[in-house]
Scaffold this motif. Structure first.
Motif, PDB file in Angstrom:
ATOM      1  N   GLU A   1       0.733  -1.156  -0.035  1.00  0.00           N
ATOM      2  CA  GLU A   1       0.082   0.168  -0.096  1.00  0.00           C
ATOM      3  C   GLU A   1       1.028   1.074   0.034  1.00  0.00           C
ATOM      4  OE1 GLU A   1      -0.565  -2.527   1.784  1.00  0.00           O
ATOM      5  OE2 GLU A   1      -2.183  -3.480   1.056  1.00  0.00           O
ATOM      6  N   GLU A   2       2.067   1.360   0.547  1.00  0.00           N
ATOM      7  CA  GLU A   2       2.693   2.409   0.780  1.00  0.00           C
ATOM      8  C   GLU A   2       3.399   2.668  -0.651  1.00  0.00           C
ATOM      9  OE1 GLU A   2       4.597   2.994   5.258  1.00  0.00           O
ATOM     10  OE2 GLU A   2       5.209   1.299   4.153  1.00  0.00           O
ATOM     11  N   LEU A   3       3.903   1.536  -1.102  1.00  0.00           N
ATOM     12  CA  LEU A   3       4.740   1.380  -2.580  1.00  0.00           C
ATOM     13  C   LEU A   3       3.621   2.156  -3.431  1.00  0.00           C
ATOM     14  CD1 LEU A   3       6.686   0.772  -4.592  1.00  0.00           C
ATOM     15  CD2 LEU A   3       5.655  -1.538  -4.855  1.00  0.00           C
ATOM     16  N   LEU A   4       2.502   1.697  -3.502  1.00  0.00           N
ATOM     17  CA  LEU A   4       1.494   2.435  -4.439  1.00  0.00           C
ATOM     18  C   LEU A   4       1.344   3.750  -4.427  1.00  0.00           C
ATOM     19  CD1 LEU A   4      -1.012  -0.543  -4.667  1.00  0.00           C
ATOM     20  CD2 LEU A   4       0.660   0.169  -6.441  1.00  0.00           C
ATOM     21  N   ARG A   5       1.245   4.099  -3.087  1.00  0.00           N
ATOM     22  CA  ARG A   5       0.887   5.656  -2.677  1.00  0.00           C
ATOM     23  C   ARG A   5       2.373   6.425  -3.258  1.00  0.00           C
ATOM     24  NH1 ARG A   5      -0.870   4.005   2.396  1.00  0.00           N
ATOM     25  NH2 ARG A   5       0.875   4.993   3.394  1.00  0.00           N
TER      26      ARG A   5
ATOM     27  N   TYR B   1      20.184   1.646  15.441  1.00  0.00           N
ATOM     28  CA  TYR B   1      18.859   0.789  15.650  1.00  0.00           C
ATOM     29  C   TYR B   1      18.215   0.876  14.210  1.00  0.00           C
ATOM     30  CZ  TYR B   1      19.360   1.628  20.537  1.00  0.00           C
ATOM     31  OH  TYR B   1      19.676   1.725  22.109  1.00  0.00           O
ATOM     32  N   ARG B   2      17.420  -0.519  13.973  1.00  0.00           N
ATOM     33  CA  ARG B   2      16.643  -0.625  12.816  1.00  0.00           C
ATOM     34  C   ARG B   2      15.409  -0.047  13.130  1.00  0.00           C
ATOM     35  NH1 ARG B   2      16.264  -6.513  10.227  1.00  0.00           N
ATOM     36  NH2 ARG B   2      13.890  -6.159  10.500  1.00  0.00           N
ATOM     37  N   LEU B   3      14.784   0.910  12.298  1.00  0.00           N
ATOM     38  CA  LEU B   3      13.748   1.798  12.486  1.00  0.00           C
ATOM     39  C   LEU B   3      12.641   0.624  12.453  1.00  0.00           C
ATOM     40  CD1 LEU B   3      12.380   4.264  12.474  1.00  0.00           C
ATOM     41  CD2 LEU B   3      12.331   4.241   9.843  1.00  0.00           C
ATOM     42  N   ASP B   4      12.258  -0.378  11.755  1.00  0.00           N
ATOM     43  CA  ASP B   4      10.995  -1.072  11.530  1.00  0.00           C
ATOM     44  C   ASP B   4      10.915  -1.882  13.093  1.00  0.00           C
ATOM     45  OD1 ASP B   4      13.240  -2.641  10.420  1.00  0.00           O
ATOM     46  OD2 ASP B   4      11.894  -4.320  10.665  1.00  0.00           O
ATOM     47  N   ARG B   5      11.838  -1.968  13.958  1.00  0.00           N
ATOM     48  CA  ARG B   5      11.927  -2.627  15.249  1.00  0.00           C
ATOM     49  C   ARG B   5      11.337  -1.952  16.355  1.00  0.00           C
ATOM     50  NH1 ARG B   5      17.264  -6.256  14.434  1.00  0.00           N
ATOM     51  NH2 ARG B   5      16.591  -7.707  13.087  1.00  0.00           N
ATOM     52  N   PHE B   6      11.264  -0.532  16.127  1.00  0.00           N
ATOM     53  CA  PHE B   6      10.701   0.458  17.310  1.00  0.00           C
ATOM     54  C   PHE B   6       9.107   0.270  17.482  1.00  0.00           C
ATOM     55  CE2 PHE B   6      14.578   2.647  16.195  1.00  0.00           C
ATOM     56  CZ  PHE B   6      15.031   3.316  17.154  1.00  0.00           C
ATOM     57  N   GLN B   7       9.038   0.101  18.994  1.00  0.00           N
ATOM     58  CA  GLN B   7       7.439  -0.142  19.165  1.00  0.00           C
ATOM     59  C   GLN B   7       7.070   0.932  20.205  1.00  0.00           C
ATOM     60  OE1 GLN B   7       7.754  -4.179  20.579  1.00  0.00           O
ATOM     61  NE2 GLN B   7       7.092  -4.871  18.735  1.00  0.00           N
ATOM     62  N   ASP B   8       5.955   1.519  20.171  1.00  0.00           N
ATOM     63  CA  ASP B   8       5.592   2.397  20.930  1.00  0.00           C
ATOM     64  C   ASP B   8       6.547   3.665  21.304  1.00  0.00           C
ATOM     65  OD1 ASP B   8       7.041   1.670  23.191  1.00  0.00           O
ATOM     66  OD2 ASP B   8       5.228   0.331  23.591  1.00  0.00           O
ATOM     67  N   ALA B   9       7.165   4.134  20.332  1.00  0.00           N
ATOM     68  CA  ALA B   9       8.208   5.228  20.564  1.00  0.00           C
ATOM     69  C   ALA B   9       7.483   6.359  20.718  1.00  0.00           C
ATOM     70  CB  ALA B   9       9.126   5.295  19.105  1.00  0.00           C
ATOM     71  N   ARG B  10       7.786   7.208  21.561  1.00  0.00           N
ATOM     72  CA  ARG B  10       7.074   8.500  22.010  1.00  0.00           C
ATOM     73  C   ARG B  10       8.185   9.493  22.684  1.00  0.00           C
ATOM     74  NH1 ARG B  10       6.804   4.515  25.286  1.00  0.00           N
ATOM     75  NH2 ARG B  10       6.664   4.608  27.633  1.00  0.00           N
ATOM     76  N   THR B  11       7.880  10.812  22.566  1.00  0.00           N
ATOM     77  CA  THR B  11       8.727  11.704  23.013  1.00  0.00           C
ATOM     78  C   THR B  11       8.515  11.783  24.739  1.00  0.00           C
ATOM     79  OG1 THR B  11       6.927  13.549  22.975  1.00  0.00           O
ATOM     80  CG2 THR B  11       8.418  13.319  21.139  1.00  0.00           C
TER      81      THR B  11
ATOM     82  N   PHE C   1       9.837  -9.631   4.595  1.00  0.00           N
ATOM     83  CA  PHE C   1       8.933 -10.578   5.277  1.00  0.00           C
ATOM     84  C   PHE C   1       9.065  -9.954   6.930  1.00  0.00           C
ATOM     85  CE2 PHE C   1       8.822 -14.107   8.547  1.00  0.00           C
ATOM     86  CZ  PHE C   1       7.479 -14.612   8.201  1.00  0.00           C
ATOM     87  N   SER C   2      10.219  -9.341   7.139  1.00  0.00           N
ATOM     88  CA  SER C   2      10.392  -9.046   8.768  1.00  0.00           C
ATOM     89  C   SER C   2       9.519  -7.865   9.035  1.00  0.00           C
ATOM     90  CB  SER C   2      11.732  -8.662   8.787  1.00  0.00           C
ATOM     91  OG  SER C   2      12.215  -7.650   7.786  1.00  0.00           O
ATOM     92  N   ASN C   3       9.380  -6.945   7.819  1.00  0.00           N
ATOM     93  CA  ASN C   3       8.272  -5.830   8.050  1.00  0.00           C
ATOM     94  C   ASN C   3       6.822  -6.258   7.997  1.00  0.00           C
ATOM     95  OD1 ASN C   3      10.334  -4.371   7.842  1.00  0.00           O
ATOM     96  ND2 ASN C   3       9.725  -3.142   6.238  1.00  0.00           N
ATOM     97  N   GLY C   4       6.314  -7.287   7.511  1.00  0.00           N
ATOM     98  CA  GLY C   4       5.040  -7.904   7.547  1.00  0.00           C
ATOM     99  C   GLY C   4       4.051  -6.823   6.797  1.00  0.00           C
ATOM    100  N   ASP C   5       3.185  -6.385   7.383  1.00  0.00           N
ATOM    101  CA  ASP C   5       2.162  -5.466   6.973  1.00  0.00           C
ATOM    102  C   ASP C   5       2.105  -4.207   7.565  1.00  0.00           C
ATOM    103  OD1 ASP C   5       0.946  -6.193   9.260  1.00  0.00           O
ATOM    104  OD2 ASP C   5      -1.010  -6.656   8.248  1.00  0.00           O
ATOM    105  N   LYS C   6       3.536  -4.046   8.527  1.00  0.00           N
ATOM    106  CA  LYS C   6       3.486  -2.749   9.422  1.00  0.00           C
ATOM    107  C   LYS C   6       4.051  -1.592   8.433  1.00  0.00           C
ATOM    108  CE  LYS C   6       6.356  -0.959  13.280  1.00  0.00           C
ATOM    109  NZ  LYS C   6       7.267  -1.164  14.172  1.00  0.00           N
ATOM    110  N   GLU C   7       3.405  -0.427   8.601  1.00  0.00           N
ATOM    111  CA  GLU C   7       3.780   0.822   7.517  1.00  0.00           C
ATOM    112  C   GLU C   7       5.031   1.420   8.051  1.00  0.00           C
ATOM    113  OE1 GLU C   7       0.884   3.391   6.168  1.00  0.00           O
ATOM    114  OE2 GLU C   7      -0.310   1.812   4.922  1.00  0.00           O
ATOM    115  N   ILE C   8       6.006   1.493   7.368  1.00  0.00           N
ATOM    116  CA  ILE C   8       7.187   2.347   7.740  1.00  0.00           C
ATOM    117  C   ILE C   8       7.303   3.810   7.662  1.00  0.00           C
ATOM    118  CG2 ILE C   8       8.620   2.222   5.689  1.00  0.00           C
ATOM    119  CD1 ILE C   8       9.859   0.950   8.773  1.00  0.00           C
ATOM    120  N   LEU C   9       6.345   4.265   6.626  1.00  0.00           N
ATOM    121  CA  LEU C   9       6.395   5.617   6.641  1.00  0.00           C
ATOM    122  C   LEU C   9       5.867   6.775   7.694  1.00  0.00           C
ATOM    123  CD1 LEU C   9       5.207   5.866   2.779  1.00  0.00           C
ATOM    124  CD2 LEU C   9       7.586   6.090   3.798  1.00  0.00           C
TER     125      LEU C   9
END
Length: 322
Positions: A93-97, A202-212, A129-137
């Motif tokens: 979906e991100e690629l198509l956008r 750090y690899r960006l796609d491995r971050f979870q609930d990152a917040r300020t 595969f490691s990203n799955g359907d998790k959007e990176i943008l």
């Protein structure tokens, strides 16, 4: 409808991607003569030209439409789309956008050929595969903002090593994002970690609930990142202590030079077809992984610590086949 009001109405329809005609249909729509509609189109064409608009009024017979000049050339857009597809870093979906956004930057009459050239690649596109359907943008947007403002954050980070049950473990952390770069399929974040007074990758796609956070963190000058040096260092060749190195390489030399930034060939060994490659800064952990991936095409000459590490790994590997 007065003349200028009618011309504005025509222009709005054209900008929306429509077409207008000065034949019977056009005359019935606006209840004016063909000559009046031709005056409208002339006014629109002159207005676009006077304002250096990216749009041009096109005509075929009595039909008019707008075409947009490209902000980038067709070959530039094609290259960018192919590069994005090749990285496999985005969800479909991100690629198509992204593809649609890039196509908007090229002239209207150049989009068709590009679509044909990328159609097969889009059909067979397989995201990592490691990203799955998790959007990176969305993550990229957040971290870009935090890097710009050197904003301290808290996060959980998913480990690359699963536990005994095969589950991916997440550990809490905090730090200040300093830079973002892309290498070997993934986006990476260089983060200053005040707890250990170091900057880590750090690899960006491995971050979870990152917040300020409200924490105030001052990044020491020697922990800030040299962007030029960063671009010449892939994540694969990160980790461990930087070391000078020397290899003999029997494969295609450019393969090694491309993977080892700032390396150089110091000798051509014509007797056996190998080359001697030297460099000053290679992370020891990443060097071991890369050397092992080259099999019998490479021999580590220096440093001795890397020679010993390769021997241990190869001995361990051979034990699997006893």
């Amino acid at each position: 409808m007065k003349g200028r009001e009618r011309a504005v109405d025509v222009l709005v329809k054209l900008l929306a991607g429509g077409k207008i005609t000065t034949d019977t249909n056009g005359k019935e729509t606006y209840q004016v003569s063909e000559r009046s509609l031709e005056r409208d189109t002339k006014l629109i064409r002159e207005t676009l030209a006077d304002n250096d608009s990216a749009y041009q009024l096109q005509q075929k017979g009595k039909t008019y439409w707008l075409e947009k000049d490209g902000a980038l050339s067709a070959e530039e857009i094609l290259a960018l789309i192919k590069i994005v597809i090749g990285t496999r870093s985005l969800t479909r979906e991100e690629l198509l956008r992204v593809k649609d956004s890039l196509l908007d930057l090229v002239a209207d009459n150049k989009r068709g050929p590009i679509q044909k050239l990328i159609s097969n690649s889009l059909v067979h596109y397989t995201p990592l595969f490691s990203n799955g359907d998790k959007e990176i943008l969305p993550l990229l947007k957040d971290f870009a903002n935090w890097v710009s403002h050197k904003t301290p954050i808290k996060f959980h980070y998913r480990s690359s090593v699963p536990d005994a049950q095969g589950r991916a473990l997440s550990k809490p952390g905090s730090g200040v994002p300093l830079s973002i770069y892309f290498a070997d399929f993934y986006f990476y974040v260089v983060m200053y970690i005040p707890e250990i007074n170091k900057s880590l990758v750090y690899r960006l796609d491995r971050f979870q609930d990152a917040r300020t956070t409200r924490a105030v963190v001052k990044v020491p000058g020697d922990k800030k990142i040299d962007e030029g040096a960063l671009r010449n260092k892939t994540y694969l060749l990160s980790g461990g202590t930087d070391i000078p190195y020397e290899f003999r390489y029997w494969g295609y030399p450019q393969t090694a030079l491309d993977k080892l930034p700032n390396s150089r060939i110091t000798e051509w060994n014509r007797e056996d077809g190998s080359v001697t490659i030297k460099g000053d800064h290679l992370a020891s952990q990443g060097a071991l992984l890369w050397v092992l991936s080259q099999g019998a095409q490479i021999q580590v000459v220096a440093p001795q610590s890397l020679v010993d590490s390769v021997k241990r790994e190869l001995t361990k590997t051979m034990s699997y086949y006893d």
